[in-house]
Design a protein around this motif. Structure first.
Motif, PDB file in Angstrom:
ATOM      1  N   ASP A 394      16.809 -18.962 -17.857  1.00 30.33           N
ATOM      2  CA  ASP A 394      16.341 -17.650 -18.008  1.00 30.33           C
ATOM      3  C   ASP A 394      14.860 -17.436 -18.508  1.00 30.33           C
ATOM      4  O   ASP A 394      13.994 -16.560 -17.679  1.00 30.33           O
ATOM      5  CB  ASP A 394      17.142 -16.772 -18.788  1.00 30.33           C
ATOM      6  N   VAL A 395      14.412 -17.861 -19.464  1.00 33.38           N
ATOM      7  CA  VAL A 395      12.932 -17.881 -19.696  1.00 33.38           C
ATOM      8  C   VAL A 395      12.183 -18.624 -18.739  1.00 33.38           C
ATOM      9  O   VAL A 395      11.114 -17.808 -18.294  1.00 33.38           O
ATOM     10  CB  VAL A 395      12.766 -18.876 -21.284  1.00 33.38           C
ATOM     11  N   LEU A 396      12.225 -19.850 -18.045  1.00 30.48           N
ATOM     12  CA  LEU A 396      11.588 -20.096 -16.981  1.00 30.48           C
ATOM     13  C   LEU A 396      11.349 -19.248 -15.877  1.00 30.48           C
ATOM     14  O   LEU A 396      10.475 -18.975 -15.356  1.00 30.48           O
ATOM     15  CB  LEU A 396      12.260 -21.606 -16.607  1.00 30.48           C
ATOM     16  N   ALA A 397      12.457 -18.787 -15.426  1.00 34.16           N
ATOM     17  CA  ALA A 397      12.448 -17.730 -14.473  1.00 34.16           C
ATOM     18  C   ALA A 397      11.622 -16.619 -14.595  1.00 34.16           C
ATOM     19  O   ALA A 397      10.928 -16.159 -13.905  1.00 34.16           O
ATOM     20  CB  ALA A 397      14.135 -17.367 -13.946  1.00 34.16           C
ATOM     21  N   LYS A 398      11.694 -16.081 -15.867  1.00 27.99           N
ATOM     22  CA  LYS A 398      10.991 -14.801 -16.209  1.00 27.99           C
ATOM     23  C   LYS A 398       9.445 -15.217 -16.173  1.00 27.99           C
ATOM     24  O   LYS A 398       8.823 -14.341 -15.754  1.00 27.99           O
ATOM     25  CB  LYS A 398      11.430 -14.570 -17.492  1.00 27.99           C
ATOM     26  N   LEU A 423      24.372 -21.817 -10.826  1.00 27.67           N
ATOM     27  CA  LEU A 423      23.311 -21.177 -11.492  1.00 27.67           C
ATOM     28  C   LEU A 423      22.074 -20.807 -11.061  1.00 27.67           C
ATOM     29  O   LEU A 423      21.489 -19.597 -11.242  1.00 27.67           O
ATOM     30  CB  LEU A 423      22.956 -22.269 -12.403  1.00 27.67           C
ATOM     31  N   VAL A 424      21.797 -21.024  -9.812  1.00 23.65           N
ATOM     32  CA  VAL A 424      20.591 -20.843  -9.150  1.00 23.65           C
ATOM     33  C   VAL A 424      20.867 -19.453  -8.407  1.00 23.65           C
ATOM     34  O   VAL A 424      20.064 -18.528  -8.170  1.00 23.65           O
ATOM     35  CB  VAL A 424      20.228 -21.663  -7.939  1.00 23.65           C
ATOM     36  N   ILE A 425      21.987 -19.404  -7.949  1.00 29.22           N
ATOM     37  CA  ILE A 425      22.594 -18.005  -7.281  1.00 29.22           C
ATOM     38  C   ILE A 425      22.548 -17.013  -8.382  1.00 29.22           C
ATOM     39  O   ILE A 425      21.979 -15.971  -8.038  1.00 29.22           O
ATOM     40  CB  ILE A 425      24.001 -18.044  -6.493  1.00 29.22           C
ATOM     41  N   GLU A 426      22.881 -17.233  -9.436  1.00 28.77           N
ATOM     42  CA  GLU A 426      22.837 -16.274 -10.451  1.00 28.77           C
ATOM     43  C   GLU A 426      21.617 -15.585 -10.885  1.00 28.77           C
ATOM     44  O   GLU A 426      21.129 -14.858 -11.032  1.00 28.77           O
ATOM     45  CB  GLU A 426      23.848 -16.763 -11.956  1.00 28.77           C
ATOM     46  N   MET A 427      20.698 -16.892 -10.891  1.00 31.77           N
ATOM     47  CA  MET A 427      19.013 -16.607 -11.192  1.00 31.77           C
ATOM     48  C   MET A 427      18.639 -15.613  -9.701  1.00 31.77           C
ATOM     49  O   MET A 427      17.743 -14.714 -10.109  1.00 31.77           O
ATOM     50  CB  MET A 427      18.345 -17.822 -11.178  1.00 31.77           C
ATOM     51  N   PRO A 436      11.316 -13.095  -3.353  1.00 34.95           N
ATOM     52  CA  PRO A 436      11.798 -14.292  -3.334  1.00 34.95           C
ATOM     53  C   PRO A 436      11.441 -15.205  -4.539  1.00 34.95           C
ATOM     54  O   PRO A 436      10.258 -15.702  -4.240  1.00 34.95           O
ATOM     55  CB  PRO A 436      12.073 -15.102  -2.053  1.00 34.95           C
ATOM     56  N   VAL A 437      11.559 -15.141  -5.661  1.00 34.03           N
ATOM     57  CA  VAL A 437      11.077 -15.964  -6.830  1.00 34.03           C
ATOM     58  C   VAL A 437      11.798 -17.280  -7.131  1.00 34.03           C
ATOM     59  O   VAL A 437      11.511 -18.463  -7.166  1.00 34.03           O
ATOM     60  CB  VAL A 437      11.290 -15.100  -8.169  1.00 34.03           C
ATOM     61  N   ILE A 438      13.197 -17.293  -6.806  1.00 34.77           N
ATOM     62  CA  ILE A 438      13.987 -18.408  -7.011  1.00 34.77           C
ATOM     63  C   ILE A 438      14.459 -19.012  -5.549  1.00 34.77           C
ATOM     64  O   ILE A 438      15.003 -18.095  -4.775  1.00 34.77           O
ATOM     65  CB  ILE A 438      15.240 -18.316  -7.971  1.00 34.77           C
TER      66      ILE A 438
END
Length: 629
Positions: A394-398, A423-427, A436-438
């Motif tokens: 979560d920290v990395l994605a933010k 997990l990636v889908i949840e991100m 599109p970030v992830i």
């Protein structure tokens, strides 16, 4: 035919018709801001390559004369204000290497040539250690920087990689940054670390027998580096190491944001936590999906299948299970919104910090005619470790979202991948609402690749978030097959390379069609396969997806496949190089893997070596030895 090809290349480059190896519909027009020439593609088993400056035809594509103008090339005004063209057989050496100095071309020739020698590649790790001892650190690093390091690695840190990023950008190519420092631990330590991090201290040996074979840890396959040359491997030691990995990845995201305006950063989730979570969650997901498919009576269009509690009970009785699920424990767990329905995609709670992981790690299984829960038991400390893994992602994605950087989550082994993908889908659910970030990675050598891709894409449309995907052929084939055969479960890999190609193009075509239909889907075609690149370009044109739409990207490795990357970039397509960086001593494992990966492949890329020689000789003859891009 060779003579015809030479004439066409020299005199009729704008009056040609390309016949490509493809089993798909005929006809293509590629859009461009400066021009919209026609390209006609038909089926044929020929290919144009180049040897020492002389073109000849081998299997896969051919060129024949055609009267309409501007058919042979895709033309667009390039970054230097002049008309640049892209030839679909990728034989324009001058265009491919105009971003390189003559010294860099000569170095590439030497490096690729050295990769042909089996002994040098096989024992490169031992040779480099010996050289370090004999030459000393400073001289060894100078030699490496003059050869392999500078060919495959962009630099040591953010400051040193900036010139490489700038030059790539100047010629229309973006960057996927990867801090490629790897810990070089022994085989025994790797096995020990893997086994300790994949088995719970609370595990019951009798209960362990109930697990699916594929989702258990085995000492003989504990060193995940074996038979894998194209992927980096992380081993869990403790939480402090995961925190250190997070800091490194955050710095990589910062570097990507600081060095470009549209960059990517590559991430492996095994760097961020205890792999036991991925192993166990993968089993839960697979068991749940298998049970759902069994109850639904189909594995087609699963995203639209919903079951009521009564339907579930009826299906259980049809399976010969007399005892009803009176508690409704696992049904209630899946039906988190209490609407009385369950489907395969009820996973909204997974990233919520108030969910007890013990509830998540519960899956249905049938034992002796009874529906029983598979209880995965963890200590309080192990549950905290798993929570922290979710928090790190979560920290990395933010940080990526805030820096305007896209995260490319790499695929890993099949016994981890279901959990990684979930997990990636949840991100994506959380961070891909506006853009599109992830991005998730789909390995098309897997038999289930197409099903997994389509289910995830359908979920993104249902819940209205941007879907990002990278398509690759795969990195763990030998290891996966050996593990499946030795342990005794079904081989997850496609039966042949041709089947993998078919799966790749099937996934690719589905994504391109969906991009045309929905528009909020982004695709990275990560491939050095020229047929795949040609197919993508043609389908983009058929569907009216222009390069300027920036919805489809192409990706290749730094130091390889420049004859594809740079012409694409100069013609307006979104193309990226995978850009590793890090100190010389710390990236030696990466260089070792790159040499091993390319041991066979580089022997087969005579075309690339020949194009390099062709350009080098052209500059010598024309007195351009000191050409500076």
């Amino acid at each position: 035919m060779a003579g015809i090809c030479r004439v066409l290349t020299q005199n009729l480059s704008r009056n040609a018709r390309i016949v490509s190896n493809s089993n798909y519909p005929i006809g293509m027009r590629t859009k461009s801001a400066a021009a919209q020439p026609n390209i006609v593609v038909e089926n044929e088993e020929k290919d144009v390559t180049s040897t020492g400056g002389n073109d000849h035809v081998s299997s896969r594509a051919k060129i024949v004369v055609s009267s309409p103008p501007n058919i042979h090339d895709i033309q667009k005004l390039g970054g230097h204000g002049q008309a640049n063209t892209i030839q679909l057989e990728f034989i324009d050496a001058k265009e491919a290497y105009r971003s390189k100095t003559t010294w860099e071309i000569f170095r590439a020739i030497v490096v690729l040539r050295m990769c042909q020698f089996d002994a040098l590649v096989t024992y490169n790790k031992e040779i480099m250690k010996f050289a370090q001892t004999v030459l000393g650190k400073r001289l060894f690093e100078r030699i490496m920087k003059a050869s392999f390091y500078s060919h495959f690695i962009a630099g040591e840190n953010q400051v040193r990689i900036q010139p490489t990023i700038d030059r790539l950008s100047k010629y229309g190519v973006g960057a996927i940054l990867d801090y490629s420092v790897e810990e070089d631990i022994s085989h025994n330590k790797a096995v020990e670390a893997e086994m300790e991090s994949c088995i719970s201290n609370e595990a019951n040996p009798e209960e362990d027998e109930g697990h699916l074979k594929q989702y258990k840890a085995y000492p003989e396959f504990g060193d995940r580096r074996e038979n894998v040359s194209s992927a980096r491997t992380y081993f869990y030691t403790d939480e402090a190491k995961c925190d250190q990995n997070l800091r490194t990845l955050l710095q990589c995201v910062d570097a990507a944001g600081a060095t470009s305006t549209d960059g990517f950063a590559a991430v492996k989730l095994t760097a961020l936590g205890r792999p036991q979570m991925l192993l166990n969650l993968s089993e839960v997901l697979i068991r749940t999906r298998d049970m759902f498919i069994q109850m639904a009576g189909t594995d087609k269009n699963l995203v639209n299948v919903k079951l009521t509690r009564q339907q579930v009970q009826n299906e259980l009785e049809k399976m010969g299970i007399q005892s009803r699920d009176s508690t409704g424990e696992w049904f209630t767990w899946m039906d988190h919104n209490n609407d009385g329905w369950i489907d395969l995609l009820d996973w909204d709670r997974l990233m919520h910090p108030d969910v007890t992981l013990k509830k998540i790690f519960t899956a249905p299984r049938i034992q002796k005619g009874q529906l029983e829960p598979l209880q995965l038991v963890f200590s309080e400390e192990e549950e905290r470790q798993m929570k922290r893994m979710l928090q790190r992602t979560d920290v990395l994605a933010k940080r990526a979202r805030d820096k305007g950087v896209r995260l490319m989550i790499d695929a890993e082994q099949t016994y981890f991948q279901p959990a990684i993908s979930r997990l990636v889908i949840e991100m994506m659910r959380k961070f891909n609402r506006k853009s599109p970030v992830i991005f998730n990675t789909y390995q098309c050598y897997l038999k289930q690749a197409y099903n997994n891709l389509t289910v995830d894409m359908e979920l993104s449309q249902r819940e209205h978030f941007h879907f990002g995907a990278k398509l690759v052929r795969g990195a763990y084939m030998e290891q996966e097959r050996a593990r499946a055969q030795e342990i005794g479960y079904a081989d997850p890999i496609n039966a042949s390379y041709e089947a993998t190609n078919q799966c790749y193009h099937k996934c690719l075509n589905h994504m391109l069609t969906s991009i045309k239909r929905y528009g909020d889907i982004n695709l990275m075609v990560a491939s050095h396969n020229e047929d795949t690149v040609r197919f993508t370009m043609r389908r983009m044109d058929e569907l009216g997806i222009g390069p300027q739409d920036q919805l489809v990207y192409f990706g290749q490795l730094l130091g390889m496949c420049d004859q594809v990357s740079f012409p694409l970039g100069q013609s307006g397509y979104a193309v990226y190089k995978y850009v590793p960086y890090g100190p010389v001593a710390d990236v030696l494992p990466y260089l070792t893997r790159r040499a091993q990966e390319n041991k066979g492949m580089l022997k087969g890329v005579g075309k690339e070596r020949n194009l390099l020689w062709q350009e080098f000789k052209r500059r010598v003859v024309q007195g351009k030895l000191f050409y500076n891009p």
